[in-house]
Write a protein that holds these residues in place. Sequence first.
Motif, PDB file in Angstrom:
ATOM      1  N   LEU A  89       0.875  -1.184   0.000  1.00 23.15           N
ATOM      2  CA  LEU A  89       0.000   0.000   0.000  1.00 23.15           C
ATOM      3  C   LEU A  89       0.904   1.224   0.000  1.00 23.15           C
ATOM      4  CD1 LEU A  89      -1.773  -2.319   1.194  1.00 23.15           C
ATOM      5  CD2 LEU A  89      -2.913  -0.582   2.586  1.00 23.15           C
ATOM      6  N   VAL A  90       0.669   2.156  -0.915  1.00 19.03           N
ATOM      7  CA  VAL A  90       1.467   3.376  -0.911  1.00 19.03           C
ATOM      8  C   VAL A  90       0.550   4.584  -0.841  1.00 19.03           C
ATOM      9  CG1 VAL A  90       3.348   2.325  -2.215  1.00 19.03           C
ATOM     10  CG2 VAL A  90       1.568   3.585  -3.433  1.00 19.03           C
ATOM     11  N   VAL A  91       1.086   5.685  -0.314  1.00 13.31           N
ATOM     12  CA  VAL A  91       0.293   6.900  -0.114  1.00 13.31           C
ATOM     13  C   VAL A  91      -0.005   7.539  -1.469  1.00 13.31           C
ATOM     14  CG1 VAL A  91       0.254   9.172   0.981  1.00 13.31           C
ATOM     15  CG2 VAL A  91       1.400   7.257   2.100  1.00 13.31           C
ATOM     16  N   GLU A  92      -1.269   7.909  -1.679  1.00 19.82           N
ATOM     17  CA  GLU A  92      -1.636   8.564  -2.925  1.00 19.82           C
ATOM     18  C   GLU A  92      -0.912   9.898  -3.027  1.00 19.82           C
ATOM     19  OE1 GLU A  92      -5.604   9.984  -3.249  1.00 19.82           O
ATOM     20  OE2 GLU A  92      -5.188  10.789  -5.234  1.00 19.82           O
ATOM     21  N   GLY A  93      -0.344  10.161  -4.178  1.00 17.34           N
ATOM     22  CA  GLY A  93       0.362  11.424  -4.374  1.00 17.34           C
ATOM     23  C   GLY A  93       1.865  11.261  -4.224  1.00 17.34           C
ATOM     24  N   THR A  94       2.317  10.820  -3.015  1.00 17.55           N
ATOM     25  CA  THR A  94       3.768  10.705  -2.807  1.00 17.55           C
ATOM     26  C   THR A  94       4.305   9.346  -3.249  1.00 17.55           C
ATOM     27  OG1 THR A  94       3.545   9.788  -0.593  1.00 17.55           O
ATOM     28  CG2 THR A  94       3.586  12.183  -0.778  1.00 17.55           C
ATOM     29  N   GLY A  95       3.471   8.296  -3.217  1.00 11.65           N
ATOM     30  CA  GLY A  95       3.936   6.965  -3.581  1.00 11.65           C
ATOM     31  C   GLY A  95       4.768   6.288  -2.509  1.00 11.65           C
ATOM     32  N   GLN A  96       4.781   6.855  -1.293  1.00  3.82           N
ATOM     33  CA  GLN A  96       5.552   6.264  -0.198  1.00  3.82           C
ATOM     34  C   GLN A  96       4.867   5.016   0.340  1.00  3.82           C
ATOM     35  OE1 GLN A  96       8.526   7.285   1.227  1.00  3.82           O
ATOM     36  NE2 GLN A  96       8.611   8.602  -0.582  1.00  3.82           N
ATOM     37  N   PRO A  97       5.620   3.916   0.534  1.00  7.70           N
ATOM     38  CA  PRO A  97       5.025   2.768   1.231  1.00  7.70           C
ATOM     39  C   PRO A  97       4.777   3.133   2.690  1.00  7.70           C
ATOM     40  CG  PRO A  97       7.348   2.389   0.807  1.00  7.70           C
ATOM     41  CD  PRO A  97       7.011   3.679   0.143  1.00  7.70           C
ATOM     42  N   ILE A  98       3.894   2.388   3.328  1.00  4.70           N
ATOM     43  CA  ILE A  98       3.466   2.768   4.675  1.00  4.70           C
ATOM     44  C   ILE A  98       3.938   1.716   5.665  1.00  4.70           C
ATOM     45  CG2 ILE A  98       1.471   3.313   6.120  1.00  4.70           C
ATOM     46  CD1 ILE A  98       0.078   3.596   3.164  1.00  4.70           C
ATOM     47  N   ARG A  99       4.799   2.144   6.585  1.00  5.73           N
ATOM     48  CA  ARG A  99       5.243   1.228   7.627  1.00  5.73           C
ATOM     49  C   ARG A  99       4.167   1.206   8.704  1.00  5.73           C
ATOM     50  NH1 ARG A  99      10.472  -0.496   8.516  1.00  5.73           N
ATOM     51  NH2 ARG A  99      11.381   1.207   7.334  1.00  5.73           N
ATOM     52  N   ALA A 100       3.680  -0.013   9.045  1.00  6.87           N
ATOM     53  CA  ALA A 100       2.550  -0.127   9.972  1.00  6.87           C
ATOM     54  C   ALA A 100       2.848   0.570  11.285  1.00  6.87           C
ATOM     55  CB  ALA A 100       2.232  -1.596  10.217  1.00  6.87           C
ATOM     56  N   GLY A 120      -1.973  -6.884   5.696  1.00  2.96           N
ATOM     57  CA  GLY A 120      -1.011  -7.374   6.676  1.00  2.96           C
ATOM     58  C   GLY A 120       0.285  -6.607   6.459  1.00  2.96           C
ATOM     59  N   ILE A 121       1.414  -7.148   6.955  1.00  7.96           N
ATOM     60  CA  ILE A 121       2.699  -6.478   6.719  1.00  7.96           C
ATOM     61  C   ILE A 121       3.675  -7.475   6.112  1.00  7.96           C
ATOM     62  CG2 ILE A 121       2.516  -4.687   8.478  1.00  7.96           C
ATOM     63  CD1 ILE A 121       4.171  -6.526  10.321  1.00  7.96           C
ATOM     64  N   ASP A 122       4.612  -6.913   5.327  1.00 10.72           N
ATOM     65  CA  ASP A 122       5.663  -7.779   4.779  1.00 10.72           C
ATOM     66  C   ASP A 122       6.838  -7.830   5.763  1.00 10.72           C
ATOM     67  OD1 ASP A 122       6.888  -5.356   4.501  1.00 10.72           O
ATOM     68  OD2 ASP A 122       6.752  -5.287   2.316  1.00 10.72           O
ATOM     69  N   GLU A 123       7.921  -8.485   5.347  1.00 12.20           N
ATOM     70  CA  GLU A 123       9.013  -8.711   6.290  1.00 12.20           C
ATOM     71  C   GLU A 123       9.687  -7.426   6.732  1.00 12.20           C
ATOM     72  OE1 GLU A 123      10.484  -9.947   2.147  1.00 12.20           O
ATOM     73  OE2 GLU A 123       8.639  -9.894   3.297  1.00 12.20           O
ATOM     74  N   GLU A 124       9.505  -6.347   5.894  1.00 13.04           N
ATOM     75  CA  GLU A 124      10.109  -5.075   6.289  1.00 13.04           C
ATOM     76  C   GLU A 124       9.173  -4.229   7.137  1.00 13.04           C
ATOM     77  OE1 GLU A 124      12.297  -3.026   2.997  1.00 13.04           O
ATOM     78  OE2 GLU A 124      11.749  -4.851   1.917  1.00 13.04           O
ATOM     79  N   GLY A 125       7.967  -4.761   7.379  1.00 11.05           N
ATOM     80  CA  GLY A 125       7.042  -4.020   8.228  1.00 11.05           C
ATOM     81  C   GLY A 125       6.127  -3.078   7.465  1.00 11.05           C
ATOM     82  N   TYR A 126       6.156  -3.143   6.122  1.00  9.47           N
ATOM     83  CA  TYR A 126       5.286  -2.271   5.338  1.00  9.47           C
ATOM     84  C   TYR A 126       3.933  -2.943   5.131  1.00  9.47           C
ATOM     85  CZ  TYR A 126       9.280   0.697   4.266  1.00  9.47           C
ATOM     86  OH  TYR A 126      10.339   1.537   4.380  1.00  9.47           O
TER      87      TYR A 126
END
Lengths: 543, 359
Positions: free
Chosen positions: B204-215, B323-329
Motif C-alpha cells: 500500500l502506498v500513499v496517494e500522491g507521494t507513492g511512499q510505502p506505509i510502515r505499519a 497485513g505487513i511484509d518482512e520489512e514491516g510495510y
Amino acid sequence: MNAPPKAIAGVSTFVDDRIGAGNFLKRNMRKIFPDHWSFLLGEIALYSFIILLLTGTFLTFWFKPSMGEVPYTGSYAPLYGVHMSEAYASTLHISFDVRGGLLMRQIHHWAALLFVAGMTVHMLRVFFTGAYRKPRELNWIIGILLLSLALIEGLTGYSLPDDLLSGAGLRITQGVAQSIPIVGTYVSFFLFGGEYPGHDIISRFYTLHILLIPGILLALITAHMILMWVQKHTQMPGKSRTEKNVVGAPFYPAFMIKSGAFFLFTFGIIALLGTFAQINPIWLFGPYTPADISAGSQPDWYMGFLEGALRIMPAWEINFLGHTVTLSVLIPALVPLGIVMTGLALYPFLEQWVTGDRREHHIADRPRNNPHRTSIGIAGITFYGILWLLGANDEISANFHIDLYTTTWFGRIAVFVGPAIAYWITYRICIGLQRKDAEVLSHGVESGVIKRMPNGQYIEIHTPPAEDIAEHIRGKKEIPVLTSAEDGEGIPPKSARTALGRLRTKMSEAYGTDHVPLTDGHHDGHHEEEHAGVGTGDRKELH
Amino acid sequence: MTEQNEYPESGRVPSRVIGTPPADAPIADTDPIRAPEGVAGVIPPDPDKARKAERLVALLFLVTFLSGAGFVASYVIFQVGTIDRTATSNLALGGTLALALLALGAGLTVWVRQIMPKYNLIQERHEMRSDDEARGYVKETFLQGAEESGFVKHRLLRRTLLLAAAPLGLAPLVLLKDLGPLPGTALRHTVWGEPTKDGKPRRLVVEGTGQPIRAADFNSPGGILSVVPEGYEKDLNALAKATLILLKFRPEELKSGTNLNWTHDGIVAYSKICTHVGCPAALYEQTTHHILCPCHQSTFDAADGAKVIFGPAARPLPQLPIGIDEEGYLVAKSDFKVPVGPSFWERGDAEAEVRENAS
C-alpha cells in the motif's frame, strides 16, 4: 426609393430566374407575427444555440480530445509540470494562452446554461398557454426531443475538459449506466471502451458533442422553425383576434429587425456573463483522477434534478438468483426524467382524450382559464424544483446550518407532498383570478371616485374596463366536456360504459367544467350608479 | 398525370383525375393581409420623434463602432501568458464585445420602435388540413402508384426485398461491437489480487507521494489516508477500483462489522470507491468514524465494517485484507473478497456468499 438598388435587383433576378424565389418571398415577406413578451422566450434558446455553434467552433481549433498523458507546460504556473490528459492541458491552453480563449470558453458555458434554460421556460410558456394543442402537437414533440438532446449535449460537453469536477460527473454517469439491469455492464464497457475511465471516452464524447448531437439539434431546430412558420404563430386573445387570423407586425421589416436586436441582446448579455461571471474555473479543480473528489461538487443546473433524485433515494437494492437490481440508482436516474419527459410528450394527446377536443387552436389560453392544466404544470414544476433543490442539499446544509440528513428527509417527503399542495394552491389561484376577470367584466374597474348617494350610502364608481383588456378577458374559451348524459332510457353513451370510459367522462367533467362563466359585460338599461355598488350581496352571485 | 389507362387488366385505376390545379391558379395560396376595420394597419411614426430617435440610433451605432474597434485593439494590445494578463485581456475583450453587441441591439430597437411605423395588420389563416379534393387525389395517386410499381402484386419481390434489407440494417449495429471488450469478470477483480513482479504481496502506498506505509509509523488513531496500489500510482483504470482509505482504530473501537483478520494492529483498509455510483468516499468525521461520500452523501460507519448508515448506497465499502511484509510495510494479503464500486446486474449478493463460505 423608386427602384431597388442595382446590386439587390441584379442578385434577386439571378436567383429568381433559377429557383423562382419570388413566389416564396411574395407569400412570406409580409408574414404577420403576433407580439407578446412570452413569445421571445424560445428565441433566447435559438440565439443561444447560434452562439454555441460559433464559440464551440472556435474552441475546437485548439481543443485536443485525447486522454493521452502529458506534462503541463503552459503559463498557468500552479499546474506547471503536473501530468494530465491532453484534453485538460489543451483546455488550460485555451484558457490562458489563447487570446479571447477564456472569454469564448466562458461564453460557451454560459450560452449552454441559457440554451437549456431558454428551452425550458419556452416549453413552460407553450404548456401553460395550451399552444401545444392541435395542430401543433408535432412541434411540441420536436421540442421535447430538443430538450432531451440538449441535456445529453450538455452532459457530453461538460465532460470534455477532463478536470476533476467533470470527471466526477462522468463517474456518476458510468455508475448509472452500469446499474442498468442485464445490459448495464455491456453498455458501460462499450461506451468507455473497456473499464472506467479507459482511454476513449473523451474522444467519443467529443464526436457526439460537436458532430452527432449538434447535427440532430440543427435538423430538429430547422424543422421546429419551419413548422412554426407554416402553421403561423399562436396569438394571445384580444381585439379582432380570432382563430382564423393573426394580428401583428410583418416579418419584413419590423419583425426581422426586432429579432436581430433580440439576438444581439442575448449575445450581449451572455458576453457580459462570460466577461464578469467566472464559470467552471477548471484550473482550480486540477486534472481528473478517480481517486479524488472535492466536496461540494455540483453539476450544471439542468442536471441538478437528477442529482437531487439520486441524493434523496433510500438505499434500495434487490438481489435474486445471483443478480442485482440497484433500485437506489435506477429509480432516481430513470423515473423523474421519465415522468417529466413522457408526461410532457403525451400531454397534448391525453388532454385531447379527456376533453374530446379535436378542433384547431390558434388563440393561446390564459393559464387561469384552464385551471387543471395550470395546476398540473405547477405540480410538475414543484416536483422538478424540489429534486433540483435537493441536488444542492449539501450547499443548503452548509450555508443555512441545517442538518444534512434533515434536508434529505425533507426532500423524500416533499417530493410527494409538494406537488399535491402546489396543485391545490394553483387551482385556487386560477379560480380566484377567473372571478376577478368576471368581476371586471360585469362590474367594471374601480375608478377611485367616491360618491355619496341620496340615502347617505357611499359607493365607489366603477367604470367599464378598457376595451383591449375587456377583449383580452373575453377571449376565454370554454373547454369541451365529453357528453356522459344518459339517453331517454337511462343508458349512457357506449364510450362511457367501461371503467375507463367512466373515468374518462369524470375527468372530462372535472377538467372542462367552467366554475366561473363570464357574464356579459354589457349592462343594458343599468345606470352607472347601479353597477357601481360594491355590496357583498352583488359579489356573492359570482361564486 | 395521364388519363390513359395503362394497366387495363388491373382493377385499381382512378376513375378520374382529380385535384389537378387549373392552369391560371396561383402557385400557392396566399393568406391575405388587411388592416382591421376602421383602423389604420400601418401607423406612421411621428416625424419629430423619428428625427430625435435617429440621432439616438446614430449615437448607439457609433458606440458599437468604437467598442468593435476597441475589441480589435484589445486583441492586439493585451497579451496573455500569466494569470493577471489573461484576466486583463478577458476583461478588455469581453467588455468591448458586450458593449458593441448591446449598443447595436439597443440601436436597432430604437429604430424599430421610433422610426418604423406601428403595425396592426391582420393576416388570415386557414385550417391546416388539405381539402377533400387534394386528399382524394393523393389517395388515388398513391394507390395507382402502388399498383404501377407492382409491389403489391409481386409477392416474391416484396418478400425478398424485406429479406435483403434485414442484414443491411443490422450491419451498423454489428460494426459497433468493437467499441469495447466484453465485461467478463473484470469488475470482480482489482490489482490488489495481482502479485508484484517479484511475486511478493503488493504494498500500500500513499496517494500522491507513492511512499510505502510502515505499519508502526501509521500511528494516528482518527486519521485517514488515501492509499493506492504500488506500481499503479498513475493507472487511472486501476485506481478507479483499487483506491483505498486507510484508518487506524484503538482495538476497543472496532465493532463486529469489521473483519479483524483483515486488519493489522487496528489498521483497517476500505475501498474508497462508493458503492452507490462510484465517487470517491473522501470525507471522514473523526469523532463519529463516519465516512461520507460528497456526491450523494452515502454515509458509512468506518468502525463497523463501513456499513451504510445513511444515504442511497446499498452496501458497505468492501474491506481489503491487509497485513505487513518482512520489512514491516503494509501489504494486501489478497484481493477484495467482493466486487468494489457501484452495483451491476451480474454482481449478485457477493457479501452473503462470503459469509456462507466463512461459516
